[in-house]
Design a protein around this motif. Structure first.
Motif, PDB file in Angstrom:
ATOM      1  N   ALA A  18     -71.502 111.856 -38.869  1.00 62.22           N
ATOM      2  CA  ALA A  18     -71.293 112.377 -40.223  1.00 62.22           C
ATOM      3  C   ALA A  18     -70.128 113.361 -40.180  1.00 62.22           C
ATOM      4  CB  ALA A  18     -72.552 113.059 -40.749  1.00 62.22           C
ATOM      5  N   GLU A  19     -69.198 113.204 -41.105  1.00 64.56           N
ATOM      6  CA  GLU A  19     -67.951 113.959 -41.073  1.00 64.56           C
ATOM      7  C   GLU A  19     -68.087 115.316 -41.763  1.00 64.56           C
ATOM      8  OE1 GLU A  19     -64.467 110.646 -40.817  1.00 64.56           O
ATOM      9  OE2 GLU A  19     -65.218 111.047 -42.836  1.00 64.56           O
ATOM     10  N   GLY A  20     -67.943 116.384 -40.982  1.00 58.54           N
ATOM     11  CA  GLY A  20     -67.940 117.725 -41.547  1.00 58.54           C
ATOM     12  C   GLY A  20     -66.565 118.163 -41.991  1.00 58.54           C
ATOM     13  N   ALA A  21     -65.523 117.605 -41.359  1.00 57.06           N
ATOM     14  CA  ALA A  21     -64.136 117.878 -41.747  1.00 57.06           C
ATOM     15  C   ALA A  21     -63.651 116.794 -42.705  1.00 57.06           C
ATOM     16  CB  ALA A  21     -63.249 117.925 -40.502  1.00 57.06           C
ATOM     17  N   ASN A  22     -62.422 116.929 -43.188  1.00 55.00           N
ATOM     18  CA  ASN A  22     -61.822 115.938 -44.073  1.00 55.00           C
ATOM     19  C   ASN A  22     -61.122 114.871 -43.242  1.00 55.00           C
ATOM     20  OD1 ASN A  22     -62.351 117.075 -46.749  1.00 55.00           O
ATOM     21  ND2 ASN A  22     -61.097 118.774 -46.038  1.00 55.00           N
ATOM     22  N   MET A  23     -61.626 113.636 -43.318  1.00 52.77           N
ATOM     23  CA  MET A  23     -61.063 112.473 -42.630  1.00 52.77           C
ATOM     24  C   MET A  23     -60.848 112.735 -41.132  1.00 52.77           C
ATOM     25  SD  MET A  23     -57.941 110.095 -44.120  1.00 52.77           S
ATOM     26  CE  MET A  23     -56.584 110.972 -43.329  1.00 52.77           C
ATOM     27  N   PRO A  24     -61.862 113.247 -40.418  1.00 46.16           N
ATOM     28  CA  PRO A  24     -61.682 113.525 -38.993  1.00 46.16           C
ATOM     29  C   PRO A  24     -61.727 112.279 -38.111  1.00 46.16           C
ATOM     30  CG  PRO A  24     -63.913 114.024 -39.626  1.00 46.16           C
ATOM     31  CD  PRO A  24     -63.193 113.649 -40.894  1.00 46.16           C
ATOM     32  N   THR A  25     -62.189 111.160 -38.672  1.00 47.03           N
ATOM     33  CA  THR A  25     -62.297 109.916 -37.913  1.00 47.03           C
ATOM     34  C   THR A  25     -61.173 108.981 -38.322  1.00 47.03           C
ATOM     35  OG1 THR A  25     -64.691 110.224 -38.093  1.00 47.03           O
ATOM     36  CG2 THR A  25     -63.927 108.124 -37.216  1.00 47.03           C
ATOM     37  N   THR A  26     -60.434 108.452 -37.347  1.00 47.11           N
ATOM     38  CA  THR A  26     -59.344 107.540 -37.692  1.00 47.11           C
ATOM     39  C   THR A  26     -59.904 106.280 -38.347  1.00 47.11           C
ATOM     40  OG1 THR A  26     -59.355 106.361 -35.577  1.00 47.11           O
ATOM     41  CG2 THR A  26     -57.993 108.371 -35.713  1.00 47.11           C
ATOM     42  N   TYR A  27     -59.046 105.561 -39.044  1.00 49.88           N
ATOM     43  CA  TYR A  27     -59.466 104.339 -39.738  1.00 49.88           C
ATOM     44  C   TYR A  27     -60.059 103.341 -38.745  1.00 49.88           C
ATOM     45  CZ  TYR A  27     -59.207 100.234 -42.789  1.00 49.88           C
ATOM     46  OH  TYR A  27     -59.503  99.120 -43.525  1.00 49.88           O
ATOM     47  N   GLU A  54     -50.818 110.556 -43.552  1.00 51.68           N
ATOM     48  CA  GLU A  54     -52.194 110.956 -43.883  1.00 51.68           C
ATOM     49  C   GLU A  54     -52.557 110.511 -45.301  1.00 51.68           C
ATOM     50  OE1 GLU A  54     -50.556 113.746 -40.813  1.00 51.68           O
ATOM     51  OE2 GLU A  54     -49.880 113.132 -42.800  1.00 51.68           O
ATOM     52  N   PHE A  55     -51.600 110.626 -46.221  1.00 52.12           N
ATOM     53  CA  PHE A  55     -51.843 110.181 -47.595  1.00 52.12           C
ATOM     54  C   PHE A  55     -52.017 108.671 -47.637  1.00 52.12           C
ATOM     55  CE2 PHE A  55     -49.949 109.252 -51.948  1.00 52.12           C
ATOM     56  CZ  PHE A  55     -51.130 109.515 -52.619  1.00 52.12           C
ATOM     57  N   HIS A  56     -51.156 107.942 -46.918  1.00 52.62           N
ATOM     58  CA  HIS A  56     -51.292 106.473 -46.854  1.00 52.62           C
ATOM     59  C   HIS A  56     -52.678 106.093 -46.335  1.00 52.62           C
ATOM     60  CE1 HIS A  56     -46.645 106.349 -45.994  1.00 52.62           C
ATOM     61  NE2 HIS A  56     -46.925 106.764 -47.213  1.00 52.62           N
ATOM     62  N   GLN A  57     -53.121 106.773 -45.276  1.00 53.95           N
ATOM     63  CA  GLN A  57     -54.415 106.470 -44.660  1.00 53.95           C
ATOM     64  C   GLN A  57     -55.561 106.706 -45.640  1.00 53.95           C
ATOM     65  OE1 GLN A  57     -55.120 108.666 -41.039  1.00 53.95           O
ATOM     66  NE2 GLN A  57     -57.308 108.190 -41.004  1.00 53.95           N
ATOM     67  N   ALA A  58     -55.512 107.822 -46.360  1.00 52.45           N
ATOM     68  CA  ALA A  58     -56.586 108.142 -47.304  1.00 52.45           C
ATOM     69  C   ALA A  58     -56.656 107.115 -48.429  1.00 52.45           C
ATOM     70  CB  ALA A  58     -56.373 109.537 -47.879  1.00 52.45           C
ATOM     71  N   VAL A  59     -55.499 106.749 -48.968  1.00 55.09           N
ATOM     72  CA  VAL A  59     -55.471 105.770 -50.059  1.00 55.09           C
ATOM     73  C   VAL A  59     -55.964 104.411 -49.573  1.00 55.09           C
ATOM     74  CG1 VAL A  59     -53.980 104.528 -51.676  1.00 55.09           C
ATOM     75  CG2 VAL A  59     -53.647 106.980 -51.318  1.00 55.09           C
ATOM     76  N   LYS A  60     -55.502 104.009 -48.387  1.00 55.98           N
ATOM     77  CA  LYS A  60     -55.922 102.712 -47.843  1.00 55.98           C
ATOM     78  C   LYS A  60     -57.431 102.665 -47.642  1.00 55.98           C
ATOM     79  CE  LYS A  60     -55.294  99.532 -43.963  1.00 55.98           C
ATOM     80  NZ  LYS A  60     -54.659  99.266 -42.656  1.00 55.98           N
ATOM     81  N   GLU A  61     -57.975 103.732 -47.056  1.00 52.76           N
ATOM     82  CA  GLU A  61     -59.413 103.753 -46.780  1.00 52.76           C
ATOM     83  C   GLU A  61     -60.231 103.626 -48.066  1.00 52.76           C
ATOM     84  OE1 GLU A  61     -61.706 106.908 -47.004  1.00 52.76           O
ATOM     85  OE2 GLU A  61     -63.247 105.413 -46.645  1.00 52.76           O
ATOM     86  N   LEU A  78     -61.252 112.178 -34.136  1.00 56.02           N
ATOM     87  CA  LEU A  78     -62.132 111.228 -33.469  1.00 56.02           C
ATOM     88  C   LEU A  78     -61.444 109.869 -33.488  1.00 56.02           C
ATOM     89  CD1 LEU A  78     -66.015 111.025 -34.034  1.00 56.02           C
ATOM     90  CD2 LEU A  78     -64.635 109.091 -33.284  1.00 56.02           C
ATOM     91  N   THR A  79     -60.932 109.460 -32.319  1.00 58.18           N
ATOM     92  CA  THR A  79     -60.104 108.254 -32.222  1.00 58.18           C
ATOM     93  C   THR A  79     -60.941 107.026 -31.878  1.00 58.18           C
ATOM     94  OG1 THR A  79     -59.703 108.539 -29.855  1.00 58.18           O
ATOM     95  CG2 THR A  79     -58.210 109.703 -31.383  1.00 58.18           C
ATOM     96  N   LEU A  80     -60.280 105.871 -31.828  1.00 59.97           N
ATOM     97  CA  LEU A  80     -60.964 104.625 -31.468  1.00 59.97           C
ATOM     98  C   LEU A  80     -61.583 104.730 -30.068  1.00 59.97           C
ATOM     99  CD1 LEU A  80     -61.738 101.689 -31.958  1.00 59.97           C
ATOM    100  CD2 LEU A  80     -59.437 101.019 -31.201  1.00 59.97           C
ATOM    101  N   ASP A  81     -60.849 105.300 -29.120  1.00 60.34           N
ATOM    102  CA  ASP A  81     -61.400 105.469 -27.772  1.00 60.34           C
ATOM    103  C   ASP A  81     -62.632 106.369 -27.782  1.00 60.34           C
ATOM    104  OD1 ASP A  81     -59.520 103.818 -26.629  1.00 60.34           O
ATOM    105  OD2 ASP A  81     -58.182 105.448 -26.008  1.00 60.34           O
ATOM    106  N   ASP A  82     -62.576 107.432 -28.599  1.00 57.27           N
ATOM    107  CA  ASP A  82     -63.741 108.317 -28.730  1.00 57.27           C
ATOM    108  C   ASP A  82     -64.936 107.559 -29.302  1.00 57.27           C
ATOM    109  OD1 ASP A  82     -62.281 110.567 -27.835  1.00 57.27           O
ATOM    110  OD2 ASP A  82     -61.552 110.965 -29.864  1.00 57.27           O
ATOM    111  N   ALA A  83     -64.675 106.726 -30.322  1.00 57.18           N
ATOM    112  CA  ALA A  83     -65.756 105.950 -30.947  1.00 57.18           C
ATOM    113  C   ALA A  83     -66.390 104.998 -29.931  1.00 57.18           C
ATOM    114  CB  ALA A  83     -65.213 105.169 -32.145  1.00 57.18           C
ATOM    115  N   LYS A  84     -65.561 104.384 -29.113  1.00 58.74           N
ATOM    116  CA  LYS A  84     -66.085 103.473 -28.082  1.00 58.74           C
ATOM    117  C   LYS A  84     -66.962 104.227 -27.083  1.00 58.74           C
ATOM    118  CE  LYS A  84     -62.358 100.052 -28.346  1.00 58.74           C
ATOM    119  NZ  LYS A  84     -61.185  99.446 -27.674  1.00 58.74           N
TER     120      LYS A  84
END
Length: 444
Positions: free
Chosen positions: A340-349, A20-27, A323-329
């Motif tokens: 719009a994100e109400g939670a912290n990083m609820p959408t995958t990269y 999760e930390f890697h993902q946040a920094v990368k984003e 919210l995953t890639l399949d969900d986004a599709k």
């Protein structure tokens, strides 16, 4: 290898098993490339990115407490003080079995930029424990909170580090923690936010994150030629953020048709009944399976599936990476226009990238859910002045802050040639203020 790539590789190497930390920094760093490339020599010389991704300090401690059967239980407590270049550390305390150091670091890193975006003088931090308050008696929760604060109180203070609530940490938990802090330190100060109204809390704090999410979403839609009124909205979650996001969305003329908890989700074609949801979740502390008792026409489904419902606007308000890639599709195929994100990083990269590629308006959490911490900072101001503002005063200030956040990230995106990309805009707007403060204060 460029500077950003070097830092990303170093973060992964130094912080193994913290995805999760890697993902946040990368984003964040990926979207900052245009700023960093324009200032690479100066930033590299000052190791600005290396200092940004390394917390000032991190604490991990034992939390022993006695349950109602007389058995001693042991949990693990955390506090990460990430960056205080623009103000005292500020960030919530999450009480949930999933909590570990990597999740606290991801949340603390996000908090740096979220707090910067508010325009208020607060730095980034986060904390919590793997303790689960669900199913515990008030006495057990009090025993845990007192033990937790006995250690945490050594590292926090009104001008040092001001924790707040988060998942699992509501008014009850904050009250127990504040009482213990006051007893041990002998200080009556605004060391915690989210307090009860009788001892320094702020009106509108409970509603702030959900209301703020809608204020920013409405402004984003308006500035892109649309209107929140008349829109069909899907919301995930059934906690504090989701409940008040649903309430404000309906006040603004939208129809919210879903909500969810950890066991299942509800589809209500007539619009979610906020009063029923509040009674189930805030009074009874029960599961959404009870919702049909209030609204017989609604559907209850086990598992996950909120994002399968056709909607104009999606508001993920539950937890990270829901919210995953399949969900986004699925959302794109169903014609969604804004997320719009109400939670912290609820959408995958990957999901975020897909939504952006398909021209969906996307407001990242560090901007969209900043209303909670913004109102916490307003609570700090009221505590310092020994004042209590009216609900309307706080709500008006909150709305102004959220509208300004949208325009700041919109302007930053345009300045660097990324018009409409609010992920890039939010990260740049938050980063620039922090980077300027870090540079001005020297190497420290």
């Amino acid at each position: 290898m460029g500077y950003v790539d070097e830092v990303l590789a170093s973060v992964i190497e130094k912080n193994p098993s913290q995805p999760e930390f890697h993902q946040a920094v990368k984003e964040v760093l990926e979207s900052l490339r245009p700023v960093i490339d324009a200032n690479e020599e100066a930033y590299r010389k000052d190791a600005l990115l290396e200092r940004l991704v390394e917390p000032d300090r991190q604490f991990m401690f034992r939390v022993p407490w006695v349950d109602d059967k007389g058995q001693v239980q042991v949990n693990r407590g955390f506090r990460v003080q990430f960056n205080n270049s623009i103000g005292p550390y500020k960030g919530g305390l999450r009480l949930h079995p999933s909590v570990n150091l990597g999740i606290i670091k991801f949340l603390g890193f996000e908090q740096i930029f979220k707090n910067s975006l508010t325009g208020l003088p607060i730095g980034g931090g986060k904390g919590g424990s793997d303790f689960d308050p669900k199913g515990k008696s008030d006495r057990e929760v009090m025993a845990f909170c007192q033990s937790f604060m006995t250690e945490l109180c050594k590292y926090i203070g009104a001008d040092t580090d001001v924790p707040a609530g988060d998942i699992g940490t509501g008014a009850r938990e904050i009250g127990y923690m504040f009482g213990q802090y006051k007893k041990i330190r002998g200080l009556y100060e605004g060391v915690l936010t989210g307090k009860g109204l009788s001892y320094g809390g702020s009106l509108a704090r409970t509603e702030a994150t959900g209301y703020g999410l809608l204020y920013l979403t409405a402004e984003m839609l308006k500035c892109n030629g649309s209107d929140i009124a008349g829109k069909t909205v899907c919301v995930s979650g059934a906690g504090n953020v989701a409940i008040y996001a649903i309430q404000k969305a309906q006040q603004l003329g939208a129809k919210v048709v879903t909500c969810s908890d950890s066991t299942g989700w509800v589809y209500d074609p007539d619009g979610i009944d906020v009063a029923a949801l509040q009674e189930i979740k805030e009074v009874k502390r029960a599961r959404l399976t009870e919702y049909k008792n209030y609204r017989p026409n609604a559907e209850y489904h086990e598992g996950r599936g909120v994002w399968s419902v056709k909607c104009d606007v999606a508001l993920p308000c539950a937890t990270q990476n829901e919210l995953t890639l399949d969900d986004a599709k699925t959302l794109v195929a169903n014609g969604v226009t804004a997320v719009a994100e109400g939670a912290n990083m609820p959408t995958t990269y990957e999901a975020t990238q897909y939504l952006l590629e398909n021209k969906v308006l996307f407001a990242p959490g560090k901007a969209a859910n900043a209303g909670g911490v913004a109102t916490s900072a307003l609570e700090m101001s009221q505590n310092s002045e020994r004042l209590s503002w009216t609900f309307e005063e706080v709500d008006s200030k909150l709305q102004g802050i959220m509208v300004n956040i949208f325009h700041n990230m919109d302007d930053a995106a345009k300045r660097y040639g990324f018009e409409g990309n609010y992920v890039v805009g939010a990260n740049i707007a938050g980063f620039e203020k922090v980077a300027n403060a870090m540079t001005a204060q020297g190497i420290c």
